[in-house]
Motif scaffolding. Structure first.
Motif, PDB file in Angstrom:
ATOM      1  N   MET A 147      25.304 -26.480  -7.906  1.00  0.00           N
ATOM      2  CA  MET A 147      23.874 -26.702  -7.952  1.00  0.00           C
ATOM      3  C   MET A 147      23.581 -28.088  -7.419  1.00  0.00           C
ATOM      4  N   GLY A 148      22.597 -28.185  -6.550  1.00  0.00           N
ATOM      5  CA  GLY A 148      22.190 -29.465  -6.005  1.00  0.00           C
ATOM      6  C   GLY A 148      20.959 -29.994  -6.711  1.00  0.00           C
ATOM      7  N   SER A 149      20.683 -31.256  -6.504  1.00  0.00           N
ATOM      8  CA  SER A 149      19.536 -31.913  -7.119  1.00  0.00           C
ATOM      9  C   SER A 149      18.956 -32.903  -6.131  1.00  0.00           C
ATOM     10  N   ALA A 150      17.626 -32.984  -6.077  1.00  0.00           N
ATOM     11  CA  ALA A 150      16.962 -33.916  -5.164  1.00  0.00           C
ATOM     12  C   ALA A 150      15.785 -34.574  -5.867  1.00  0.00           C
ATOM     13  N   SER A 151      15.559 -35.836  -5.563  1.00  0.00           N
ATOM     14  CA  SER A 151      14.382 -36.548  -6.048  1.00  0.00           C
ATOM     15  C   SER A 151      13.360 -36.556  -4.922  1.00  0.00           C
ATOM     16  N   VAL A 152      12.157 -36.077  -5.214  1.00  0.00           N
ATOM     17  CA  VAL A 152      11.122 -35.932  -4.186  1.00  0.00           C
ATOM     18  C   VAL A 152       9.792 -36.484  -4.690  1.00  0.00           C
ATOM     19  N   THR A 153       8.933 -36.883  -3.770  1.00  0.00           N
ATOM     20  CA  THR A 153       7.606 -37.355  -4.147  1.00  0.00           C
ATOM     21  C   THR A 153       6.762 -36.172  -4.611  1.00  0.00           C
ATOM     22  N   VAL A 154       5.710 -36.469  -5.364  1.00  0.00           N
ATOM     23  CA  VAL A 154       4.896 -35.390  -5.934  1.00  0.00           C
ATOM     24  C   VAL A 154       4.233 -34.523  -4.868  1.00  0.00           C
ATOM     25  N   ASP A 155       4.056 -35.044  -3.665  1.00  0.00           N
ATOM     26  CA  ASP A 155       3.422 -34.258  -2.592  1.00  0.00           C
ATOM     27  C   ASP A 155       4.435 -33.661  -1.605  1.00  0.00           C
ATOM     28  N   TYR A 156       5.701 -33.708  -1.929  1.00  0.00           N
ATOM     29  CA  TYR A 156       6.777 -33.245  -1.051  1.00  0.00           C
ATOM     30  C   TYR A 156       6.554 -31.808  -0.569  1.00  0.00           C
ATOM     31  N   PHE A 157       6.246 -30.907  -1.475  1.00  0.00           N
ATOM     32  CA  PHE A 157       6.090 -29.508  -1.093  1.00  0.00           C
ATOM     33  C   PHE A 157       4.812 -29.287  -0.283  1.00  0.00           C
ATOM     34  N   ASP A 158       3.768 -30.085  -0.546  1.00  0.00           N
ATOM     35  CA  ASP A 158       2.552 -30.020   0.272  1.00  0.00           C
ATOM     36  C   ASP A 158       2.852 -30.470   1.693  1.00  0.00           C
ATOM     37  N   ILE A 159       3.595 -31.554   1.821  1.00  0.00           N
ATOM     38  CA  ILE A 159       3.927 -32.083   3.152  1.00  0.00           C
ATOM     39  C   ILE A 159       4.724 -31.048   3.951  1.00  0.00           C
ATOM     40  N   LEU A 160       5.648 -30.368   3.292  1.00  0.00           N
ATOM     41  CA  LEU A 160       6.448 -29.348   3.973  1.00  0.00           C
ATOM     42  C   LEU A 160       5.730 -27.996   4.084  1.00  0.00           C
TER      43      LEU A 160
END
Length: 105
Positions: free
Chosen positions: A1-14
């Motif tokens: 299992m992987g883990s990533a730290s992302v900004t709160v708007d990460y999924f919006d940007i993508l």
């Protein structure tokens, strides 16, 4: 299992839709919030396809915490853990660093 730290708007940007649950918001940045978003492979492999929303998970497996509450599910984007790309993974919210460039929408 992987883990990533992302900004709160990460999924919006993508432009990655939330499949169930919700996206991150600024309140999730509080130290005591301890929330994650998981991808569909995580739901299938780790939770056996059961509803993940509200479940608690520890990135260390059965080790004693820290525990995070699952608030959302996204499609599989791939999560890199070290040099290995993992299918199943989870995302932690982090505040953007100062001076970090954002991609054009």
């Amino acid at each position: 299992m992987g883990s990533a730290s992302v900004t709160v708007d990460y999924f919006d940007i993508l432009r990655t839709p939330i499949l169930s649950g919700r996206a991150f918001h600024s309140g999730d940045l509080a130290a005591d919030a301890r929330v994650v978003i998981v991808n569909q492979s995580f739901v299938d492999r780790v939770l056996g396809g059961r509803n993940p929303i509200g479940r608690r998970v520890s990135p260390q497996g059965e080790a004693p915490g820290p525990w995070y509450r699952i608030v959302g599910v996204v499609e599989d984007l791939g999560v890199v853990d070290g040099d290995v790309e993992e299918d199943s993974g989870l995302y932690h919210p982090v505040a953007p660093r100062r001076g970090t460039a954002r991609p054009a929408a």
